[in-house]
Design a protein around this motif. Structure first.
Motif, PDB file in Angstrom:
ATOM      1  N   VAL A   1      34.406  53.115  44.271  1.00 52.83           N
ATOM      2  CA  VAL A   1      34.272  53.542  42.873  1.00 52.83           C
ATOM      3  C   VAL A   1      35.529  53.184  42.085  1.00 52.83           C
ATOM      4  O   VAL A   1      35.450  52.619  40.985  1.00 52.83           O
ATOM      5  CB  VAL A   1      34.002  55.060  42.789  1.00 52.83           C
ATOM      6  N   MET A   2      36.703  53.506  42.642  1.00 53.29           N
ATOM      7  CA  MET A   2      37.951  53.242  41.924  1.00 53.29           C
ATOM      8  C   MET A   2      38.171  51.750  41.708  1.00 53.29           C
ATOM      9  O   MET A   2      38.624  51.321  40.650  1.00 53.29           O
ATOM     10  CB  MET A   2      39.133  53.864  42.673  1.00 53.29           C
ATOM     11  N   ARG A   3      37.825  50.939  42.706  1.00 55.58           N
ATOM     12  CA  ARG A   3      37.998  49.494  42.549  1.00 55.58           C
ATOM     13  C   ARG A   3      37.093  48.948  41.443  1.00 55.58           C
ATOM     14  O   ARG A   3      37.444  47.965  40.764  1.00 55.58           O
ATOM     15  CB  ARG A   3      37.680  48.773  43.860  1.00 55.58           C
ATOM     16  N   SER A   4      35.948  49.577  41.258  1.00 60.33           N
ATOM     17  CA  SER A   4      34.994  49.091  40.257  1.00 60.33           C
ATOM     18  C   SER A   4      35.321  49.588  38.852  1.00 60.33           C
ATOM     19  O   SER A   4      35.139  48.860  37.878  1.00 60.33           O
ATOM     20  CB  SER A   4      33.570  49.518  40.627  1.00 60.33           C
ATOM     21  N   LEU A   5      35.802  50.836  38.755  1.00 58.60           N
ATOM     22  CA  LEU A   5      36.047  51.412  37.436  1.00 58.60           C
ATOM     23  C   LEU A   5      37.444  51.091  36.904  1.00 58.60           C
ATOM     24  O   LEU A   5      37.647  51.041  35.692  1.00 58.60           O
ATOM     25  CB  LEU A   5      35.836  52.925  37.466  1.00 58.60           C
ATOM     26  N   ARG A   6      38.395  50.885  37.811  1.00 61.78           N
ATOM     27  CA  ARG A   6      39.708  50.438  37.354  1.00 61.78           C
ATOM     28  C   ARG A   6      39.667  48.933  37.110  1.00 61.78           C
ATOM     29  O   ARG A   6      38.829  48.216  37.653  1.00 61.78           O
ATOM     30  CB  ARG A   6      40.792  50.765  38.380  1.00 61.78           C
ATOM     31  N   GLY A   7      40.599  48.459  36.303  1.00 62.99           N
ATOM     32  CA  GLY A   7      40.648  47.034  36.020  1.00 62.99           C
ATOM     33  C   GLY A   7      41.658  46.748  34.932  1.00 62.99           C
ATOM     34  O   GLY A   7      42.296  47.661  34.406  1.00 62.99           O
ATOM     35  N   PRO A   8      41.815  45.479  34.569  1.00 63.15           N
ATOM     36  CA  PRO A   8      42.829  45.108  33.572  1.00 63.15           C
ATOM     37  C   PRO A   8      42.600  45.794  32.227  1.00 63.15           C
ATOM     38  O   PRO A   8      41.460  45.965  31.788  1.00 63.15           O
ATOM     39  CB  PRO A   8      42.658  43.583  33.445  1.00 63.15           C
ATOM     40  N   LYS A   9      43.691  46.183  31.618  1.00 56.80           N
ATOM     41  CA  LYS A   9      43.632  46.787  30.283  1.00 56.80           C
ATOM     42  C   LYS A   9      42.963  45.821  29.309  1.00 56.80           C
ATOM     43  O   LYS A   9      43.262  44.632  29.285  1.00 56.80           O
ATOM     44  CB  LYS A   9      45.047  47.121  29.813  1.00 56.80           C
ATOM     45  N   GLY A  10      42.009  46.357  28.522  1.00 55.15           N
ATOM     46  CA  GLY A  10      41.305  45.537  27.544  1.00 55.15           C
ATOM     47  C   GLY A  10      40.011  44.947  28.053  1.00 55.15           C
ATOM     48  O   GLY A  10      39.212  44.413  27.261  1.00 55.15           O
ATOM     49  N   SER A  11      39.749  45.026  29.361  1.00 56.79           N
ATOM     50  CA  SER A  11      38.489  44.503  29.911  1.00 56.79           C
ATOM     51  C   SER A  11      37.387  45.535  29.735  1.00 56.79           C
ATOM     52  O   SER A  11      37.636  46.739  29.664  1.00 56.79           O
ATOM     53  CB  SER A  11      38.667  44.146  31.391  1.00 56.79           C
ATOM     54  N   ASP A  12      36.163  45.064  29.648  1.00 50.75           N
ATOM     55  CA  ASP A  12      35.004  45.936  29.425  1.00 50.75           C
ATOM     56  C   ASP A  12      34.237  46.173  30.713  1.00 50.75           C
ATOM     57  O   ASP A  12      34.180  45.305  31.597  1.00 50.75           O
ATOM     58  CB  ASP A  12      34.059  45.319  28.393  1.00 50.75           C
ATOM     59  N   VAL A  13      33.640  47.354  30.816  1.00 49.66           N
ATOM     60  CA  VAL A  13      32.721  47.644  31.903  1.00 49.66           C
ATOM     61  C   VAL A  13      31.517  48.352  31.299  1.00 49.66           C
ATOM     62  O   VAL A  13      31.650  49.300  30.525  1.00 49.66           O
ATOM     63  CB  VAL A  13      33.391  48.507  33.010  1.00 49.66           C
ATOM     64  N   LYS A  14      30.332  47.861  31.639  1.00 47.64           N
ATOM     65  CA  LYS A  14      29.084  48.421  31.108  1.00 47.64           C
ATOM     66  C   LYS A  14      28.529  49.436  32.098  1.00 47.64           C
ATOM     67  O   LYS A  14      28.320  49.137  33.270  1.00 47.64           O
ATOM     68  CB  LYS A  14      28.061  47.315  30.859  1.00 47.64           C
ATOM     69  N   LEU A  15      28.327  50.673  31.622  1.00 50.18           N
ATOM     70  CA  LEU A  15      27.866  51.761  32.488  1.00 50.18           C
ATOM     71  C   LEU A  15      26.464  52.208  32.100  1.00 50.18           C
ATOM     72  O   LEU A  15      26.154  52.347  30.912  1.00 50.18           O
ATOM     73  CB  LEU A  15      28.826  52.954  32.393  1.00 50.18           C
ATOM     74  N   GLY A  16      25.651  52.432  33.129  1.00 50.90           N
ATOM     75  CA  GLY A  16      24.339  53.038  32.925  1.00 50.90           C
ATOM     76  C   GLY A  16      24.426  54.504  33.294  1.00 50.90           C
ATOM     77  O   GLY A  16      24.709  54.845  34.443  1.00 50.90           O
ATOM     78  N   ILE A  17      24.189  55.385  32.309  1.00 47.47           N
ATOM     79  CA  ILE A  17      24.427  56.816  32.471  1.00 47.47           C
ATOM     80  C   ILE A  17      23.109  57.587  32.534  1.00 47.47           C
ATOM     81  O   ILE A  17      22.226  57.418  31.672  1.00 47.47           O
ATOM     82  CB  ILE A  17      25.260  57.368  31.303  1.00 47.47           C
ATOM     83  N   LYS A  18      22.983  58.441  33.562  1.00 45.16           N
ATOM     84  CA  LYS A  18      21.894  59.411  33.603  1.00 45.16           C
ATOM     85  C   LYS A  18      22.443  60.711  33.058  1.00 45.16           C
ATOM     86  O   LYS A  18      23.349  61.312  33.647  1.00 45.16           O
ATOM     87  CB  LYS A  18      21.386  59.588  35.044  1.00 45.16           C
ATOM     88  N   ARG A  19      21.919  61.161  31.916  1.00 38.48           N
ATOM     89  CA  ARG A  19      22.469  62.331  31.231  1.00 38.48           C
ATOM     90  C   ARG A  19      21.442  63.451  31.195  1.00 38.48           C
ATOM     91  O   ARG A  19      20.243  63.219  30.988  1.00 38.48           O
ATOM     92  CB  ARG A  19      22.898  61.951  29.815  1.00 38.48           C
TER      93      ARG A  19
END
Length: 549
Positions: A157-175
């Motif tokens: 999880v941490m390897r996927s959610l952390r990353g270079p500053k300014g980069s985007d990550v698209k999340l699919g949220i179950k709310r």
């Protein structure tokens, strides 16, 4: 005639023997050429280079020698001492920035629940808050790919959610309350790593500052905490370093400087390639005359021991708790071009009295070294001061002449055994399986709207005191295969209730409420307060030994 005939036969067979000799020579040469070439490789350069070259040239299958090196380096460096460490570039992505005071990511605290990432809290001012992520959200997709299942781990999880500053990550949220996934794109940013958990007054005029590690932001956080407490009328300080494994030596030195007079020795370092270097207080500290107590335990190591040792050796404050870990080695970090790093032991540090607190170790026997804390526990050291082995340890003396020991951690001035009230086999089972935290999270998740209606953690704490939190935990534990033991549950009820409430409050209000609840009945903290209220943590009282009366 006869001699002529023999000569004739000799000349007939001679070419054939020469040909057979040449063939045999070629065969033998081909069979042993690799060994001969290897032997020649050792004539110049290092053996490691020679072995890698030979493997690369002659191994039966193709080999990625760089990958081979990466796998071998951690074990090679570990042979030096217990604290020299090699980190691959991948590992540095997770650990490299935390002592710098920040890392780049999306800014949430999460828990893996039923193989799904569940957001526990959203960091204030972070990227996720700006993007609209809410506590309780389930992250099920990352960059349009399913991100759930039994293969999920905290590291993944941490390897996927952390990353270079300014980069985007698209999340699919179950709310909660939404039938369809909510798609949110988060732009990663710098996430602060706080090293001071809390600074508050457990009683009037006495301030507690809990430090969880020593990093590049710690000094600023620490001085801010002192200023905050002084503005509230604090004139006695408790610095809680329990379970603080250390970090930046420079940060520890600057923090000690707040309490010592000009010219007093804080620590000195010395190594084979590094001549002795003394760190002295410059006299600019703002708390040089206030009462001071430092709390330590077996988890306090490295920079924590530098801080405690300097305070103890200068007879500046009282050290209370249990014997510290015993790490007196200084590491320097060298970062390589590929992002990997080597943290190499370059020196030993010594407290002002001259003691090195590093506990003994033997090269190649890291398992014995790592077993030390368990051995301390098994011989009863956490429960009885008489079980602590000091025989044969070097004896030193503080500025005032009090005896102190080296070669195995900082021994506190006042020993406090671990608190075992409520700790029984049932409590150990639910705690070791993470069920206290899980039960608190489940309660928070189901009642979030109600819990968020409280304006302060104190109000929430009062409300939770009348909720069936322990019963909920017992039911969860039964579902996980831990049998209900009514007598043992009753025996542990108060301890379980405190920890459940503290974790629920943390989910809503953060660390301030958590530590205020969890430390309310802490026996070490109570002893520190008792001594301070009696004025026995004053430097003059310590030098005379009057604090023991």
């Amino acid at each position: 005639m006869r001699s002529y005939s023999n000569k004739k036969r000799y000349f007939v067979w001679l070419p054939l023997w020469i040909a057979l000799g040449i063939v045999l020579g070629i065969f033998i040469g081909s069979r042993f050429a690799a060994f001969q070439s290897t032997k020649s490789l050792f004539r110049g350069g290092s053996k490691i280079d020679a072995i890698l070259q030979y493997v690369n040239e002659a191994y039966v299958d193709s080999v990625n020698t760089q990958e081979l090196i990466e796998k071998a380096l951690p074990g090679l460096i570990a042979e030096l001492d217990p604290h020299s460490t090699y980190f691959s570039a991948k590992d540095m992505e997770l650990v490299g920035d935390e002592l710098e005071g920040h890392f780049s990511g999306i800014g949430v605290q999460f828990v893996l629940r039923n193989d799904t990432i569940t957001v526990v809290t959203v960091i204030q001012g972070g990227p996720s808050q700006a993007a609209g992520i809410l506590p309780g959200d389930r992250i099920v997709n990352v960059n349009d790919s399913l991100f759930a299942g039994k293969e999920m781990t905290n590291e993944k999880v941490m390897r996927s959610l952390r990353g270079p500053k300014g980069s985007d990550v698209k999340l699919g949220i179950k709310r909660f309350g939404k039938s369809e996934l909510v798609n949110i794109t988060v732009t990663r940013g710098d996430i602060p790593v706080n090293t001071v958990d809390i600074a508050y007054q457990p009683v009037p005029k006495i301030g507690l500052i809990k430090v969880n590690k020593f990093g590049n932001t710690t000094v600023k956080e620490f001085i801010t905490a002192i200023s905050k407490l002084k503005s509230q009328g604090t004139n006695s300080f408790i610095v809680d370093l329990r379970q603080n494994t250390g970090g930046s030596l420079a940060a520890a030195i600057q923090m000690v400087n707040e309490f010592l007079g000009k010219g007093q020795l804080i620590v000195y370092t010395e190594g084979r390639a590094y001549p002795r270097e003394d760190a002295l207080a410059d006299g600019s500290g703002t708390t040089k005359t206030d009462q001071l107590v430092v709390l330590i335990d077996e988890g306090s190591a490295s920079a924590s021991e530098v801080f405690a040792g300097a305070i103890q050796d200068n007879d500046r404050g009282l050290i209370i708790g249990r014997r510290s870990f015993g790490k007196g080695l200084v590491q320097n970090q060298q970062v390589f071009k590929d992002g990997s790093a080597l943290r190499l032991t370059i020196a030993r540090y010594h407290t002002p009295s001259g003691r090195c607190v590093q506990k003994p170790y033997e090269l190649g026997k890291s398992s014995d070294y790592n077993q030390d804390l368990m051995n301390r526990y098994l011989r009863g050291e956490f429960d009885s001061q008489d079980s602590i082995k000091q025989a044969g340890e070097p004896l030193f003396h503080t500025v005032a002449g009090r005896p102190v020991y080296g070669n195995g951690g900082i021994m506190p001035d006042i020993f406090i055994p671990r608190d075992t009230i409520g700790v029984n086999s049932y409590y150990i089972s639910v705690a070791n399986n993470g069920l206290i935290y899980e039960s608190a999270f489940l309660y928070t998740d189901k009642n979030r709207q109600r819990l968020e209606s409280f304006k302060t953690w104190e109000e929430l704490d009062a409300y939770l005191s009348y909720q069936p939190l322990v019963q909920n935990l017992v039911s969860l534990a039964e579902n996980k295969g831990i049998r209900n033991r009514p007598y043992l549950v009753s025996e542990s009820r108060s301890l379980l209730m405190i920890q459940l409430k503290a974790n629920i409050v943390r989910n809503i209000f953060g660390d301030e409420g958590f530590y205020s609840i969890i430390l309310k009945d802490d026996i070490v903290l109570k002893k520190a307060i008792e001594l301070m209220q009696a004025g026995k943590a004053q430097p003059g009282m310590i030098r005379s030994g009057g604090y023991k009366k």
